[in-house]
Structure formats: C-alpha cells, structure tokens
Write a protein that holds these residues in place. Structure first.
Motif, mmCIF file in Angstrom:
data_model
loop_
_atom_site.group_PDB
_atom_site.id
_atom_site.type_symbol
_atom_site.label_atom_id
_atom_site.label_comp_id
_atom_site.label_asym_id
_atom_site.label_seq_id
_atom_site.Cartn_x
_atom_site.Cartn_y
_atom_site.Cartn_z
ATOM 1 N N GLU A 156 31.485 19.888 46.898
ATOM 2 C CA GLU A 156 32.584 18.921 46.850
ATOM 3 C C GLU A 156 32.255 17.834 45.824
ATOM 4 O O GLU A 156 31.592 16.847 46.128
ATOM 5 C CB GLU A 156 32.815 18.309 48.229
ATOM 6 C CG GLU A 156 33.429 19.255 49.228
ATOM 7 C CD GLU A 156 34.921 19.480 48.977
ATOM 8 O OE1 GLU A 156 35.463 18.894 48.022
ATOM 9 O OE2 GLU A 156 35.527 20.259 49.738
ATOM 10 N N LYS A 157 32.724 18.020 44.594
ATOM 11 C CA LYS A 157 32.362 17.105 43.514
ATOM 12 C C LYS A 157 32.835 15.690 43.768
ATOM 13 O O LYS A 157 32.072 14.727 43.579
ATOM 14 C CB LYS A 157 32.932 17.627 42.192
ATOM 15 C CG LYS A 157 32.516 16.794 40.987
ATOM 16 C CD LYS A 157 32.843 17.491 39.687
ATOM 17 C CE LYS A 157 34.316 17.527 39.411
ATOM 18 N NZ LYS A 157 34.638 18.053 38.065
ATOM 19 N N GLU A 158 34.092 15.539 44.223
ATOM 20 C CA GLU A 158 34.621 14.188 44.446
ATOM 21 C C GLU A 158 33.838 13.465 45.549
ATOM 22 O O GLU A 158 33.521 12.269 45.421
ATOM 23 C CB GLU A 158 36.104 14.256 44.820
ATOM 24 C CG GLU A 158 37.004 14.795 43.727
ATOM 25 C CD GLU A 158 37.085 16.313 43.736
ATOM 26 O OE1 GLU A 158 36.367 16.933 44.562
ATOM 27 O OE2 GLU A 158 37.840 16.873 42.931
ATOM 28 N N SER A 174 27.938 23.936 43.774
ATOM 29 C CA SER A 174 26.919 22.935 44.104
ATOM 30 C C SER A 174 26.318 22.341 42.838
ATOM 31 O O SER A 174 26.074 21.126 42.760
ATOM 32 C CB SER A 174 25.819 23.568 44.967
ATOM 33 O OG SER A 174 26.314 23.930 46.235
ATOM 34 N N SER A 175 26.057 23.175 41.847
ATOM 35 C CA SER A 175 25.495 22.688 40.587
ATOM 36 C C SER A 175 26.469 21.747 39.880
ATOM 37 O O SER A 175 26.054 20.724 39.308
ATOM 38 C CB SER A 175 25.150 23.866 39.670
ATOM 39 O OG SER A 175 24.149 24.676 40.245
ATOM 40 N N GLU A 176 27.750 22.070 39.932
ATOM 41 C CA GLU A 176 28.747 21.201 39.307
ATOM 42 C C GLU A 176 28.812 19.846 40.003
ATOM 43 O O GLU A 176 28.904 18.797 39.352
ATOM 44 C CB GLU A 176 30.117 21.874 39.337
ATOM 45 C CG GLU A 176 31.182 21.117 38.563
ATOM 46 C CD GLU A 176 32.508 21.850 38.518
ATOM 47 O OE1 GLU A 176 33.507 21.227 38.102
ATOM 48 O OE2 GLU A 176 32.555 23.026 38.903
ATOM 49 N N ALA A 177 28.734 19.850 41.333
ATOM 50 C CA ALA A 177 28.731 18.585 42.081
ATOM 51 C C ALA A 177 27.495 17.761 41.736
ATOM 52 O O ALA A 177 27.568 16.535 41.548
ATOM 53 C CB ALA A 177 28.793 18.873 43.584
ATOM 54 N N ALA A 178 26.345 18.425 41.644
ATOM 55 C CA ALA A 178 25.105 17.722 41.311
ATOM 56 C C ALA A 178 25.155 17.153 39.902
ATOM 57 O O ALA A 178 24.699 16.025 39.655
ATOM 58 C CB ALA A 178 23.925 18.668 41.469
ATOM 59 N N GLN A 179 25.710 17.924 38.957
ATOM 60 C CA GLN A 179 25.845 17.435 37.591
ATOM 61 C C GLN A 179 26.707 16.182 37.534
ATOM 62 O O GLN A 179 26.411 15.244 36.776
ATOM 63 C CB GLN A 179 26.472 18.519 36.709
ATOM 64 C CG GLN A 179 25.505 19.552 36.192
ATOM 65 C CD GLN A 179 26.182 20.519 35.248
ATOM 66 O OE1 GLN A 179 26.337 21.683 35.550
ATOM 67 N NE2 GLN A 179 26.606 20.033 34.104
ATOM 68 N N MET A 234 23.749 25.944 33.759
ATOM 69 C CA MET A 234 24.369 25.014 34.698
ATOM 70 C C MET A 234 23.357 24.512 35.729
ATOM 71 O O MET A 234 23.316 23.317 36.045
ATOM 72 C CB MET A 234 25.564 25.665 35.391
ATOM 73 C CG MET A 234 26.216 24.775 36.440
ATOM 74 S SD MET A 234 27.784 25.398 37.059
ATOM 75 C CE MET A 234 28.881 24.854 35.760
ATOM 76 N N VAL A 235 22.537 25.413 36.237
ATOM 77 C CA VAL A 235 21.556 25.016 37.249
ATOM 78 C C VAL A 235 20.528 24.052 36.646
ATOM 79 O O VAL A 235 20.164 23.045 37.265
ATOM 80 C CB VAL A 235 20.866 26.256 37.845
ATOM 81 C CG1 VAL A 235 19.699 25.856 38.738
ATOM 82 C CG2 VAL A 235 21.868 27.090 38.642
#
Length: 803
Positions: A602-604, A652-657, A699-700
């Motif tokens: 959940e990026k937001e 998950s990687s996108e949210a962490a980024q 990405m990771v």
C-alpha cells in the motif's frame, strides 16, 4: 477442423513432442544479434533440417521456430512489421517437413515484458502483439497453437484472446513454467492452470522449461489430479544449477516418471536434441497415458487460488460490499479514484470468509468501464480471491473479463435472447462463469415453472455454443418478502427445481428483507431455508457475522462440510455470539504502521506512515535503516518461503521506494543528501533480449537504498564496462536467459579483470548456475531478486570493511 483431444486419445500411447531449437540453430550457424526467428528467412534449409531431424527421432508433434515471434519481441530488431511474414514462413517450413507424418504446433512464447499491472505492457497491447503472430501461423498451416513458457496467467490469456480474435477456431494448448514452490513466478499453481485452461477452452495444459524431468514430476501429478485435459510435459535436459545437461538415455529414463505421473505428451525443452527425443521415443514406446477425471464442481479462480461451487461443496459466498450504487464514502472514494478504500473493502470481506469478491461500478455520470477496470486492478492487488464483475451491460462484462487473471463470474445477464446470447458468448470466449437472471422482456414470471423454463432455455443456449451447464449460475430472483406473501416461497420452489437442470443456483439474499426491520435476521433465516432447497451460492455481506455463522452451520447440516471440519476450525475455542464482530456497514480503517503498509504493498499508506515518523522527529536515515529495511527483510522471507510471489514483491518494493524518496526529500529540504548504499549496474548480455528478471532485481535493489543503473538488454561487453566506469559502479550484475548467450558473461568479466577494474561481478538468469559463476570468475550467483539483494548487501559490506 482438428479435434486435438480426440487425436491424442486415439493414439492410445504417450505422444512424443520435439526438443530444443536454440542449440540446434547455433550448431547450424545462427549467431546474435540475429534473432532465432530470423533464421526462417535467412537460412530456411537449416530450420527445415532441424524439424526433419526431430521427425526422424520419433516426434509426432513439432514446433515452429517462432517462440519469440510476437511483434513486441521482433520489434527489438525493427521487425514488428514482418511479424506475420516470419511466422507464416516458419509454419510453412514445419508443415513441409512434417509431410503429413506429424502435427505442427505454432509456438507462441512470452513477449519478454510484464503485462499491467505487474509491468508496463497494456493487456490489449499484448493481444495486438500476439495477433499477427497467430495470423502468420494460421497462414503457414499450423495445426494447433502451443502457448508456452508462460509465467503470468494474464499474458497467457492475452495470447489466447489473440487466438480467439483471429476467429479460425484452431485448437490451442497453454504451457506454464513452474519453478518456485510448485508455482509460476507470479504465483499460479498447477490446479489454477488446469482449471483456467479448461474454462477458456484449451485442448491441453502443460509444464515446460524451468526445471529438469525429475523436478517436473510432481507438477505433472498435480495437473493430472486437477482435471481431464491432456497434460503436456517437456522439461529442460536437466537443471542448469547442476552444471551440465543430462545425456539422452538418462533424460529419457527420468521422463518415464512423467508418463507415470499422468503426462499425455512428452518432449524436451532447453538442452535437448534429436538424440534426446530418439531416446525418449524408444523408452516410452507402448506406454499408455494415465487418463484424467473431470472435475464436477464449478471452478472460479484468481491468479493464485480456486473457489469451488456445487456438487457438495460448501455454500459459495460472493462478497457484495464493493457497490457504490448508494451514496457514501465508498462511492466518493471511487469517484475520486481513491483505490485504497476499495482494496481495504476487499480485504475485510476476504478476512470475513468471502470466497469471491463482487465489483460494481454503477455510479451515474461516471465511465463504468474505466471505473470497474480500475477497481478490478485494485482488488486483484489486495486479495487472492476470484472476482465477480457486476454490470448489466454485456459489453462491459466481456471487455473486463478479457483481462481478468483467472476465472471470473460475470454478474449478470437476463434471458432476453440478444442479451443472453451476448452474455453466454462473452463467458465462453473469456473462460468465465456467468449469472443468468430468470427474467426476460416480459419481466419475472409469477410462477416457479416459468422461472425454471427460462433457466432451461439459458442452459440449452449455453450448451449449443459449448458452454457447460455448470458454468451458469441461475438466479431465480428474490423479491421482497414484505411486498408479497408468495415471494419467498416462489424463490424456494425455483431453487428446488434448478437442481434437476444442472446449473448452479445463486441468490442476492438481502433483497428478501427490503423494507423490514431486523434485516439481518430475515436474511439469515431465508438463507437457511434456501440452503435446504439446494442453494449453491449467495451474494451477501460477509461482515454480517450472524449470517456467516448461519451459512457455516448450514453447511454442516446439509452434509457440505465433511466431519464439520470447517465449522470446527472457525468456532472451536470461540464464544458464540449473536452480535456481529463487525458493524454491518463498517467503514474500513486505513491506519496501519509502515511495516504493514510495505507488506501489503500500500504505497499511499506507506507514505502516510513515513510522514508520521518524520513528523514526530524521526531522522530520514532512521526511517530507511530502522523501518524500511526490516520490512523488506520480512518481504524477502515471505517470498523465499512461497507466501509471496512476484506481484506482492513488486508492490512491496514500490511502496518501500516511495518511502525512500520521502526520506530523500526530507534530507534535501534540510540541505543534506541521501547517501546511497552503493551503485549497481545491471545489464543483459549481448545477444539476449530477456530482461524481466533483471528489471525485478533493479526494483528490489532500489527499494533497499542502492543506486541502480540499468544498461539495458543485448548489451555488448565493451558498453557494459564503459558504463561501469562512467557510473563508478561498485558492482555489476549480468543477466542471461539463453544457454547460447551465457558465455558472453565470461567475456565481460575477463575483460574487466584485465583492465584492473575493482568492481564486483555477479550473475543471474535461468541458464546460469553457481558452478558456472565460479568457473568464469564471478563474485557470486543469485537465483532470484531477493537472493540478489542479499548477495549485493554481503559483497558491498565486505568491500566497506564489513564482515
């Protein structure tokens, strides 16, 4: 038109498929940067001779040299416009070589790009890329299509939709690569693959590449147990990690286990030659295939799991809460395209016991097609349940169902002839089940017999076009009990009659209580009565715990929960209660800590949690080191143990980024810069156009605080080394998928060492092994993105004086 299933059955023995093409082409003079498919034009005799060698070895099925023949793949050499011509030539070559001795399978491999939302390739763009390939194979005389080496169910569906859009009705088989915990990289298990292939009308389902024959046996066994379609199995000639390919006789002996496990067609993939196929033909001669058994239940599926209905299965619960028809926060969120609330609604229903999630987008003044499509993407990323697409417009149902990953439920169509025909045809084409309402232009019949007559008409119409009765969910319609004393009784009478028609039955249960007090009491009482009349599925609010408890008890009493195992698992050790643990109209909560947000992708929410951390005085580097990295370690653990797959890893990687970018912005605002953990250059070596795995690794690594420079694919050694110097790379990651291009990795490393470069070199890719990495002097090998990240951590820590 060829009936492939019958053709295979009449052989009454294991049918032999041919073997690998790439190695044979290399022996015939093919070299990068030429694509293997270009050999159909520049050296057709070499391709024809390979086909003939496999035919002489005993193959009864030969594949065209078109594995990478889609427009997207050919575009890397500027040949997208030649797609149809190249495929036509390839099929013609195979057709002439076969000469009536064997069938020609038109090979359709992956595009090399991930389809949205996992990647950037739009679904219809993928379909358009496969379509000229399909047309060319048809022009050249292919007998059937073999969609192969698929890791993503949605891309496999794009290829199948292209086959169906071409409109010739040629048979097709779909084969997947299962290489992590018995699933594809994106999480599809054999049971889903078999169910989906059957639903979409395939003549077979298969497993190829990824592993050797011994490691393919259990996958074949699971496919065989899951359904009756013929099973194709053509593994690699061993495991690359073992450092060598199997010789022909050991390969054939290992493949005997595939026949025993239930394979109908057996051949070879990477590392196999005509000698392997000849040995295989000798070893399997006279062995009869193990027959499969049809699955009597109706199967709905997501990318990763199935939900069964009918034939003694527990009541199927379709969660109804994603419905913005009434004013409220959900409607406002969907109008604002705030998908976090939609995702949370889906999670709440899944946690409460829903088997399917219904998605409605009926908001006046809004683009319903766009709204439902976006909501589907949001829900698919939040839960692993099958979906119900809720619209009265058959055009919307078909358009959305084309791209849904799995077997959705189309909800719904009426029995008006034109509407019914379009709805049933959409279900057949897209591999979906469909809800049929017992009403036509005259309205809802006043008697049960009239409703049953409409149900029978719908079932016959479905059978006429090839849609099995079990794929129809007939809704005899529930009218408000308060509006007529006969309404409930008519519905129950209709339910009793449906069992003899052979369709499934479904009700939207909440209609019965409209206008009455204590609606939950009426709903669950009517549900119990409906279950006693054979109700198969219900559209309801799963957060109504009393109703869900009634369904669980009803399953026990109706003999649909053997040994009451599900009931005991739900309620043993719990205090019974008549009050719902969830308010029936509860609004979802979006308060979650950073770890939970990253785990859910959940990026937001992750950004919100990160801002809260910084707002409370937390240091930006502490946000990364103490919060983001531990969360990513948990993501890695879940990925390695098979609880997470590629979709969850990417989310998950996108949210962490996103949180890392937030930390960087905070530092810049204070006049400081974010120190990266190191610079990593990634490249796919010369001659290899595969970069999916490399992109996931990138990405990771970015999410873990590394600066990542992507040099691209098909990159010559000189350009890789120049980029490493220019970017001051601490480490170079090299990728190769093809056995014919792995030697380029050694060239890069030897040239780098000769120049005195201090950076580390690591390797990855299906054709690479730890032994090979050691042999060519690499500093390490990683089999997936998580292992690569940990290897980079370890190597760069050593370089910085760490242990």
């Amino acid at each position: 038109m060829l009936d492939l299933v019958r053709w295979l059955r009449e052989k009454n023995s294991i049918v032999i498929l041919d073997g690998g093409m790439g190695t044979m082409l290399e022996e015939a003079g093919w070299r990068p940067p030429l694509l293997p498919e270009e050999m159909n034009l520049v050296n057709p005799d070499a391709v024809r001779k390979i086909h003939e060698a496999y035919l002489e070895a005993g193959a009864l099925l030969i594949e065209t040299n078109t594995f990478g023949g889609s427009a997207v793949k050919l575009s890397h050499r500027g040949l997208a416009g030649e797609t149809r011509k190249i495929n036509r030539m390839a099929a013609s070559l195979a057709r002439k070589a076969a000469g009536g001795r064997a069938l020609v399978a038109g090979s359709i491999g992956p595009s090399g790009r991930l389809v949205e939302p996992l990647g950037t390739l739009a679904f219809e763009e993928a379909v358009s890329s496969f379509l000229p390939q399909v047309q060319g194979l048809l022009d050249g005389g292919a007998d059937f299509f073999l969609v192969e080496t698929m890791i993503d169910l949605r891309e496999a569906k794009a290829a199948v939709m292209a086959i169906k859009d071409a409109g010739k009705g040629l048979p097709f088989v779909v084969s997947f690569t299962f290489d992590r915990n018995g699933c594809t990289m994106t999480g599809t298990p054999p049971e889903v693959a078999m169910a989906w292939a059957a639903a979409v009308g395939a003549s077979g389902v298969g497993v190829n590449c990824g592993t050797g024959p011994e490691d393919t046996v259990e996958t074949v066994r699971r496919l065989r147990r899951a359904g009756e379609l013929p099973v194709f199995a053509y593994p690699n000639g061993g495991l690359p990690s073992q450092g060598a390919w199997l010789a022909p006789d050991p390969f054939a002996e290992a493949c005997a286990g595939l026949a025993e496990a239930g394979a109908t067609v057996i051949g070879g993939c990477c590392g196999t030659t005509p000698r392997h196929i000849q040995a295989l033909s000798r070893r399997l001669a006279g062995i009869r295939p193990v027959p499969g058994s049809p699955r009597p239940q109706t199967v709905l599926a997501s990318r990763t799991r199935i939900s069964l209905c009918g034939e003694g299965e527990p009541l199927l619960v379709v969660g109804e809460r994603i419905n913005p028809s009434r004013k409220g926060p959900l409607r406002e969120a969907m109008i604002a395209r705030n998908w976090a609330q939609v995702r949370e609604e889906a999670r709440l229903q899944a946690e409460a016991g829903a088997d399917v999630i219904d998605i409605n987008g009926g908001i006046p003044g809004q683009d319903r097609m766009e709204l439902i499509s976006a909501a589907v993407t949001a829900v698919e990323g939040a839960v692993n349940l099958p979906l119900s697409i809720d619209s009265e417009d058959p055009q919307i149902l078909e358009k959305i169902a084309r791209s849904v990953a799995g077997i959705p439920l189309l909800n719904s169509v009426t029995c008006e002839p034109e509407v019914l025909e379009r709805g049933l045809s959409a279900a057949l084409k897209t591999g979906s089940a469909v809800v049929v309402l017992t009403m036509d232009s005259k309205g809802i019949p006043d008697e049960a017999n009239g409703r049953l007559a409409l149900a029978e008409r719908a079932a016959e119409a479905g059978e006429k076009i090839g849609l099995p009765r079990k794929m129809l969910f007939v809704d005899p319609l529930t009218l408000a009990a308060g509006a007529g004393d006969r309404n409930a009784r008519l519905t129950l009478e209709s339910l009793r009659g449906l069992s003899s028609i052979g369709t499934r039955s479904i009700l939207g249960i909440s209609n019965i209580s409209f206008g009455l007090p204590k609606r939950s009491l009426i709903n669950r009482t009517f549900l119990a009565m409906a279950m006693s009349c054979g109700l198969d599925a219900v559209i309801a609010n799963p957060l109504d715990e009393a109703l869900m408890s009634c369904a669980a008890a009803g399953n026990v009493l109706a003999g649909r929960d053997p040994g009451a195992r599900r009931y005991i698992a739900l309620y043993s050790g719990k205090e019974s209660s008549e009050t719902p643990s969830h308010p029936l109209h509860a609004e979802p909560s979006f308060d979650m800590d950073l770890t939970e947000a990253i785990l859910r992708g959940e990026k937001e929410a992750a950004i919100s949690a990160g801002r809260a951390f910084l707002g409370e005085g937390g240091h930006p580097m502490g946000l990364i080191q103490d919060r983001v990295l531990p969360a990513l370690e948990e993501v890695g653990r879940l990925y390695e143990c098979g609880d997470f797959f590629l979709p969850q890893l990417l989310a998950s990687s996108e949210a962490a980024q996103a949180v890392c970018r937030l930390a960087e912005e905070s530092l810049l605002a204070g006049g400081k810069t974010l120190e990266t953990r190191g610079t990593v250059l990634l490249a796919t070596v010369e001659g290899d156009l595969h970069d999916l795995g490399k992109n996931v690794v990138a990405m990771v690594l970015k999410s873990r605080g590394y600066k990542v420079v992507d040099a691209g694919k098909d990159v010559p050694a000189e350009r890789i080394l120049e980029a490493a110097v220019r970017e001051r790379a601490d480490l170079v990651g090299l990728s190769a998928l093809m056995t014919t291009t792995v030697e380029r990795m050694g060239e890069v490393i030897s040239m780098g060492r000769a120049r005195g470069m201090s950076c580390r070199f690591i390797l990855g890719g299906a054709a690479v092994s730890a032994d090979f990495a050691e042999k060519i002097g690499a500093d390490g090998y990683a089999r997936d993105a998580i292992e690569a990240a940990r290897l980079v951590d370890r190597l760069l820590a050593q370089g910085n004086g760490g242990e």
